[in-house]
Each structure stands twice: as structure tokens, then as C-alpha cells.
Design a protein around this motif. Structure first.
Motif, PDB file in Angstrom:
ATOM      1  N   SER A   1      43.878  17.356  29.316  1.00 52.10           N
ATOM      2  CA  SER A   1      44.706  16.193  28.989  1.00 52.10           C
ATOM      3  C   SER A   1      44.301  15.003  29.846  1.00 52.10           C
TER       4      SER A   1
ATOM      5  N   GLU B   1      59.464  27.489  27.153  1.00 51.16           N
ATOM      6  CA  GLU B   1      60.405  26.635  26.434  1.00 51.16           C
ATOM      7  C   GLU B   1      59.752  25.854  25.301  1.00 51.16           C
TER       8      GLU B   1
ATOM      9  N   CYS C   1      61.398  22.136  21.443  1.00 59.88           N
ATOM     10  CA  CYS C   1      61.004  21.253  20.346  1.00 59.88           C
ATOM     11  C   CYS C   1      60.757  22.050  19.062  1.00 59.88           C
TER      12      CYS C   1
ATOM     13  N   SER D   1      65.356  19.220  21.342  1.00 53.98           N
ATOM     14  CA  SER D   1      64.719  17.933  21.628  1.00 53.98           C
ATOM     15  C   SER D   1      63.940  17.383  20.434  1.00 53.98           C
TER      16      SER D   1
ATOM     17  N   PRO E   1      52.405  18.734  25.415  1.00 52.91           N
ATOM     18  CA  PRO E   1      51.660  18.728  26.681  1.00 52.91           C
ATOM     19  C   PRO E   1      50.590  19.806  26.739  1.00 52.91           C
ATOM     20  N   SER E   2      49.795  19.739  27.799  1.00 50.48           N
ATOM     21  CA  SER E   2      48.799  20.765  28.064  1.00 50.48           C
ATOM     22  C   SER E   2      49.447  21.896  28.853  1.00 50.48           C
ATOM     23  N   PHE E   3      49.113  23.146  28.502  1.00 54.77           N
ATOM     24  CA  PHE E   3      49.653  24.299  29.214  1.00 54.77           C
ATOM     25  C   PHE E   3      48.584  24.991  30.050  1.00 54.77           C
TER      26      PHE E   3
ATOM     27  N   ASN F   1      49.355  26.386  33.549  1.00 57.57           N
ATOM     28  CA  ASN F   1      50.405  27.380  33.761  1.00 57.57           C
ATOM     29  C   ASN F   1      50.269  28.639  32.938  1.00 57.57           C
TER      30      ASN F   1
ATOM     31  N   GLN G   1      65.337  24.607  37.031  1.00 53.11           N
ATOM     32  CA  GLN G   1      65.237  25.921  36.407  1.00 53.11           C
ATOM     33  C   GLN G   1      64.830  25.795  34.947  1.00 53.11           C
ATOM     34  N   THR G   2      64.274  24.661  34.589  1.00 51.04           N
ATOM     35  CA  THR G   2      63.873  24.438  33.209  1.00 51.04           C
ATOM     36  C   THR G   2      62.459  23.853  33.181  1.00 51.04           C
ATOM     37  N   SER G   3      61.808  23.978  32.035  1.00 49.32           N
ATOM     38  CA  SER G   3      60.466  23.407  31.876  1.00 49.32           C
ATOM     39  C   SER G   3      60.554  21.897  31.704  1.00 49.32           C
TER      40      SER G   3
ATOM     41  N   ASN H   1      57.865  18.461  30.771  1.00 53.01           N
ATOM     42  CA  ASN H   1      56.486  18.015  30.575  1.00 53.01           C
ATOM     43  C   ASN H   1      56.388  16.651  31.218  1.00 53.01           C
TER      44      ASN H   1
ATOM     45  N   HIS I   1      54.721  13.255  31.630  1.00 50.54           N
ATOM     46  CA  HIS I   1      53.956  12.462  30.662  1.00 50.54           C
ATOM     47  C   HIS I   1      53.922  10.999  31.090  1.00 50.54           C
TER      48      HIS I   1
ATOM     49  N   ASN J   1      49.482  14.455  29.849  1.00 50.11           N
ATOM     50  CA  ASN J   1      50.720  15.120  29.472  1.00 50.11           C
ATOM     51  C   ASN J   1      50.588  16.601  29.779  1.00 50.11           C
ATOM     52  N   LYS J   2      51.288  17.061  30.829  1.00 50.04           N
ATOM     53  CA  LYS J   2      51.154  18.456  31.231  1.00 50.04           C
ATOM     54  C   LYS J   2      52.516  19.113  31.333  1.00 50.04           C
ATOM     55  N   SER J   3      52.573  20.376  30.933  1.00 47.13           N
ATOM     56  CA  SER J   3      53.836  21.093  31.036  1.00 47.13           C
ATOM     57  C   SER J   3      53.976  21.651  32.447  1.00 47.13           C
ATOM     58  N   GLN J   4      55.211  21.777  32.906  1.00 49.44           N
ATOM     59  CA  GLN J   4      55.461  22.373  34.221  1.00 49.44           C
ATOM     60  C   GLN J   4      56.705  23.253  34.154  1.00 49.44           C
ATOM     61  N   PRO J   5      56.512  24.522  33.801  1.00 49.64           N
ATOM     62  CA  PRO J   5      57.653  25.441  33.734  1.00 49.64           C
ATOM     63  C   PRO J   5      58.222  25.683  35.137  1.00 49.64           C
ATOM     64  N   PRO J   6      59.472  26.194  35.224  1.00 51.35           N
ATOM     65  CA  PRO J   6      60.068  26.432  36.542  1.00 51.35           C
ATOM     66  C   PRO J   6      59.184  27.364  37.366  1.00 51.35           C
TER      67      PRO J   6
ATOM     68  N   SER K   1      56.363  26.686  38.719  1.00 52.86           N
ATOM     69  CA  SER K   1      54.911  26.423  38.672  1.00 52.86           C
ATOM     70  C   SER K   1      54.468  25.732  39.951  1.00 52.86           C
TER      71      SER K   1
ATOM     72  N   ILE L   1      51.518  19.883  40.603  1.00 55.78           N
ATOM     73  CA  ILE L   1      50.369  19.293  39.918  1.00 55.78           C
ATOM     74  C   ILE L   1      49.813  18.215  40.840  1.00 55.78           C
TER      75      ILE L   1
ATOM     76  N   ILE M   1      60.731  16.592  26.589  1.00 57.54           N
ATOM     77  CA  ILE M   1      61.740  17.631  26.353  1.00 57.54           C
ATOM     78  C   ILE M   1      63.132  17.083  26.676  1.00 57.54           C
TER      79      ILE M   1
END
Lengths: 300, 252
Positions: A96, A176, A180, A191, A237-239, A242, B139-141, B143, B145, B158-163, B165, B168, B185
Motif C-alpha cells: 500500500s 473484523e 464492512c 460500517s 486496507p492492506s493486511f 498482520n 480491542q478492535t481493528s 485501518n 488511512h 491504508n493498512k489494517s491494524q487488528p488489536p 498488532s 506500524i 471502519i
């Protein structure tokens, strides 16, 4: 006689000089306009200067003569045509925020973009398509100052097992995705209605029950690549940071159970009696995903 | 034929030497002075004139883990954050003219945290090429951005970051005031990265800010606030004597 020869020579010199001058001007113009831009894919080299006619004929109607996505058809189209001057692309094999590779753009041109007005341009020759890729690149100076990102590595697809599908579902809950895409992939997560793209235009998440193909391809590897690199310019987003490669394949297998066509994954899910996730319950054994040792992916 | 050195030149040599040494001394002394003297800097306050605009409460019921964090103090938007004495928080004050100190070396790795489904800090100041961390305490994901100006030198990612992690690591390669950051989200989440290439300060809850390590000189300060835009002001920093500046934004 002599005067006539003199006149002819003068004329010839004048014509040649004029031609030379205008040639120099054209070259200068091309340089200014980045028309020297090249692209490489499938052992073919593309030149932006070779695509000027094709671009006007096939692309400018939507993407605009200036590449800004403001062609005359653009007002009628949703999703909107890509603005090439920004050099932000959805379908990439690269991380990304980085530029896609020439191959990425080449395959987008050939494949077209599902659920949009972008058709497949495979009827054009590979040379025409790669020239068009170079032409797409010539609209942004970003290609002169930056290199494309390093493509993510996709290990060979492991054997499909029921455990992998279950692990994939646990991941769908843990990451999650459902916020979406909805608990069962129907694009109705909490969302979903609020999403906008980078131009602040409303955008819908992918509905897995609707389509057999994704925006950036239809194979398992395409699906893997889509969520690992994300779709820049959209909320997706990019995963890659993770999700481990092996887990990513689990998610691919689970997502295949949601799609409308018949899949092996769907068959297994049916046998398992797999139900949509319950977001209020804790994710079932999400941490150590069960991985049968015999099915380790072989390095490519 | 041997070239003759004129007699006058020989006379001139020791004179030149003396002048040279004297000059070097002066320059070296100047460079000592140019090093940041203690207290050399700008301190000041940012105020809001008028009634602060109403900050809307945020309904986080769709995200119970975050709603629980704000149970006692409901979260609100943070477009204009005013302290009890009229001080305006989250204003970045930076040197827009007069800085000749070259690249600013970052002192510590700044952190941009996602906590209670809001960004902390709401406005993060960083210098160009400074590495900063993005963390998720929730405690939630999320993103993460950031949306720099399209077509500009910085690029959207744009990157996800779950709890749970790891942080970055991020960096902005070019100056930009300011980059809007959002989470798709949780559409209420809104923050900014202010990327500058000169010393800067960010105003706290009381509106006070501090720019340190400034050599004496004349500077133009620019204050940026996400709703009210920018204001500029000239200041003079004398040796060992910090300058003060007051910015007043008018409530619209």
C-alpha cells in the motif's frame, strides 16, 4: 539554369531546415510530456509515444485526454474512471502506498475491472496494451522519481482442508472483515454505509454473494493479493503486516465459501454446517490456527 | 628564467596570516554562538476569541469496546478543542521563514495511538523523514488511512491494524500541512499529521506551545489549526532571550 539550381537548393535547404526544426520541437514536446515513458511486461517493451492514437480512440472517452478521469463519459459512470495524474491504483502486487509494477497495469488493461465500466482490452495486441500502459504512466511524474514497490510474495497454494476453512473464518472475525463486508459477506456490515473513496465519493464494499469475480482478478492468487496489498484509493486496507502467508490462504479458502458459484470450499462448508460468524461471541480459537503439518505450502 | 616574487607580496604574507587567524577566531566564535543557546526559542499561547463551536457527541454504540471507554465522559468531535481559560489546543506552530539550521534531527520517535476509537494525539507533528509509530491500544481493528494531497509528494496508504498488532513504522518524505488521517471502519475517527522541516511546537490543553533550540535571528511563525487555517507572525529571538508570541483565532 544556374539560377534555377540555386533556387531549388535554397528551397530544399529551407524545407529540410524547417523539417529538422519541427522535428526537434516535437522531440522536445514529447520529452516535456513524458512521452519517452516506457513499460515492460511479457517480454514486450511499450512506448508511450506509440499509444497516442489508441489512447484517444479507446481510453480518452472515460479517462479524459489529460488522463484526469474527466472524459466526457465520466459523469455517467460509477465507479468513476481512474485519474492517472494521481498515480494511485487499486490493483497492485506491491505494498500500500507504492506504485504498481508494469505487469500489474498490463494485467488490469487486459483483464478489465469487474463491476465497473472498464472492459477487457485483450482484443488489442500485447504491443498495443503495453504501449497504453506506458501512456498511462506518462501522466504522472511519480513514475520518473519513484520505483514500483517490491511485489509481495505469494507462496504456492496449500491443499484445501476443513480445518483451513474454519481457521479462515476465525480470521474473518478476528480481522473484523465483517465490519464492512458483513458477517456472511453480503456487504452489510455496520460500517458499510459510511464508506467513501479518496475523493470522498460513496463506495460499496465487495458483496461476496453477488459476484464470482473480484475487481482485481478471479483466481485464488488474485484474492490473496487483493487483501494482502489492499486497494489504494478505497477503504480496503492492506493486511500484509498482520496476516502470515499461511493464514492468508486460510482466509482465501473461507472467502470462497461465500461466493455464488459452486466451489470445493462451499461443499466442505456445507458438510461442516458452517454458520455465519457471530461478532458478539469471542472469535473461536483464533490464535493458533490448526495447521496440518503435511499440508505445508511448498516454496515456489 | 626564475620568476621573482615581488617584495610587496612577501610583506603582505604575515599580514594576511594575522587577518586570516583573526577571521577564523571570529567565525569559530560565531559558530559557537550559533549552536542552540539555552533558552533560545519561542514560547507562546494560542487563544480562541469568541464562543467555541459546539463539538458533537460521537455515538460509538456500534463499537461497544470503545463506547465502554467513554462511558463516563462521552467522546466528542475534536475540530476545535478549547481549555477552560480560552487556550486553543492542537495548534501546530512552526517556523515558516528564517530557519537556516538545515535538517532538523528528530529527538524521539513520536507515537500516533488509536485509543478509545480516537487518535492520540489528535494532531501529530513530525519532521520530514522522521520515523513515527502508529499503535493500536483498542480491542478492535482499525485501518489507518492517511490521505495526503492527491498528486502531491506524499502518498496515500491504508493498512489494517487488528488489536494486539505490532506498531506500524511510518515516515513522510515531504513537508505537508496537514495530512488528514481517517479510519474507514470507524468513520468518526479523524486526526492530522503535520509534516514540517523546521522546529515546531504543538499547543497543549492550555493553548501554550514551545519551540526550542533556535539560534538568534528573525523568524516567521505559522500557526495551523484544522478548522481555522493558518496565521503568521514575525518574531525576533535574541541570544539567551526567548521570544514570545500570542496567536488569536476568531471563532466563526
Amino acid at each position: 539554369m544556374r539560377t534555377q539550381t540555386l533556387k531549388l537548393t535554397t528551397c530544399a535547404v529551407a524545407v529540410l531546415a524547417f523539417a529538422g526544426l519541427s522535428f526537434a520541437q516535437v522531440t522536445e514536446y514529447q520529452e516535456q510530456q513524458n512521452l519517452g515513458m516506457e513499460a515492460h511486461a511479457d517480454h514486450v517493451t511499450g512506448h508511450a509515444s506509440g499509444a497516442t492514437m489508441d489512447y484517444r480512440r479507446y481510453c480518452a472517452g472515460c479517462h479524459g485526454v489529460l488522463g484526469d478521469g474527466e472524459g466526457e463519459n465520466a459523469v455517467w459512470i460509477d465507479p468513476k474512471p481512474r485519474n492517472f495524474t494521481l498515480a494511485t491504483f487499486k490493483c497492485r502486487s506491491t505494498p500500500s502506498g507504492t506504485l504498481p509494477t508494469d505487469e500489474d497495469l498490463f494485467s488490469t488493461v487486459g483483464r478489465g475491472v469487474e463491476a465497473s465500466n472498464m472492459p477487457s482490452w485483450n482484443p488489442l495486441s500485447p504491443q498495443q496494451r503495453i504501449d497504453l500502459v506506458a501512456y498511462v504512466k506518462h501522466f504522472s511524474d511519480r513514475w520518473k522519481t519513484e520505483k514500483p514497490g517490491t511485489p509481495i510474495e505469494i507462496p504456492a497454494e496449500p491443499a484445501l482442508t476443513a480445518d483451513r476453512i474454519k481457521a479462515g473464518q476465525a480470521l474473518f472475525q478476528k480481522l473484523e472483515c465483517w465490519k464492512c463486508h458483513g458477517v456472511d459477506g453480503r456487504a452489510n456490515g455496520p460500517s458499510a454505509d459510511t464508506l467513501t473513496d479518496d475523493q470522498n465519493r460513496p463506495i460499496k464494499p465487495f458483496n461476496f454473494h453477488d459476484q464470482t469475480k473480484f475487481k482485481c482478478g478471479s483466481t485464488d492468487r488474485d484474492l490473496y493479493r487483493i487483501f494482502m496489498t489492499g486497494l489504494d484509493g478505497t477503504p480496503m486496507p492492506s493486511f500484509a503486516d498482520n496476516v502470515k502467508p499461511d493464514e492468508a490462504w486460510d482466509l482465501v479458502f473461507y472467502l470462497r465459501t461465500l461466493q455464488p458459484m459452486h466451489t470445493k470450499e462451499k461443499e466442505i462448508a456445507k458438510q461442516l454446517g458452517l454458520k455465519p460468524i457471530n461478532p458478539n461471541a469471542p472469535a473461536p480459537a483464533a490464535a493458533p490456527a490448526p495447521q496440518p503439518q503435511s499440508n505445508e505450502p511448498k516454496p515456489q | 628564467m626564475r620568476r621573482q616574487i615581488p617584495f610587496k607580496a612577501i610583506l603582505f604574507l604575515p599580514v594576511a596570516l594575522v587577518v586570516g587567524i583573526a577571521l577564523m577566531l571570529v567565525v569559530s566564535q560565531k559558530s559557537v554562538k550559533a549552536a542552540p543557546p539555552s533558552g533560545g526559542g519561542v514560547t507562546g499561547i494560542v487563544k480562541l476569541d469568541g464562543t467555541p463551536p459546539h463539538q458533537k457527541p460521537i455515538d460509538m454504540s456500534k463499537e461497544p469496546s470503545c463506547a465502554a471507554i467513554h462511558k463516563d465522559h462521552p467522546a466528542t468531535t475534536e475540530n476545535v478543542v478549547v481549555g477552560s481559560d480560552g487556550g486553543l489546543a492542537n495548534v501546530v506552530v512552526y517556523i515558516s521563514e528564517g530557519w537556516s539550521g538545515g535538517d532538523v534531527t528528530p529527538s524521539s520517535q513520536p507515537v500516533f495511538d488509536q485509543k478509545g476509537c480516537q487518535y492520540q494525539p489528535h494532531v501529530l507533528g513530525v519532521v520530514v523523514n522522521e520515523h513515527f509509530k502508529v499503535t493500536n491500544s483498542d480491542q478492535t481493528s482499525h485501518n489507518i488511512h492517511p490521505m495526503p494531497k492527491p498528486g502531491g509528494p506524499n502518498h496515500e496508504w491504508n493498512k489494517s491494524q487488528p488489536p494486539g498488532s505490532p506498531p506500524i513504522d511510518a515516515v513522510w518524505p515531504a513537508e505537508e500541512v496537514a495530512i488528514h488521517v481517517k479510519c474507514n471502519i470507524h468513520p468518526w475517527m479523524s486526526g492530522y499529521h503535520v509534516v514540517v522541516k523546521t522546529p515546531y511546537g504543538v499547543s497543549d490543553d492550555k493553548g501554550s506551545f514551545k519551540i526550542e533550540n533556535l539560534p538568534p535571528g528573525n523568524y516567521t511563525l505559522t500557526a495551523w489549526q484544522e478548522t481555522y487555517g493558518t496565521q503568521t507572525q514575525k518574531v525576533t529571538v535574541a541570544a539567551g532571550k526567548p521570544a514570545t508570541a500570542t496567536f488569536t483565532f476568531k471563532a466563526k
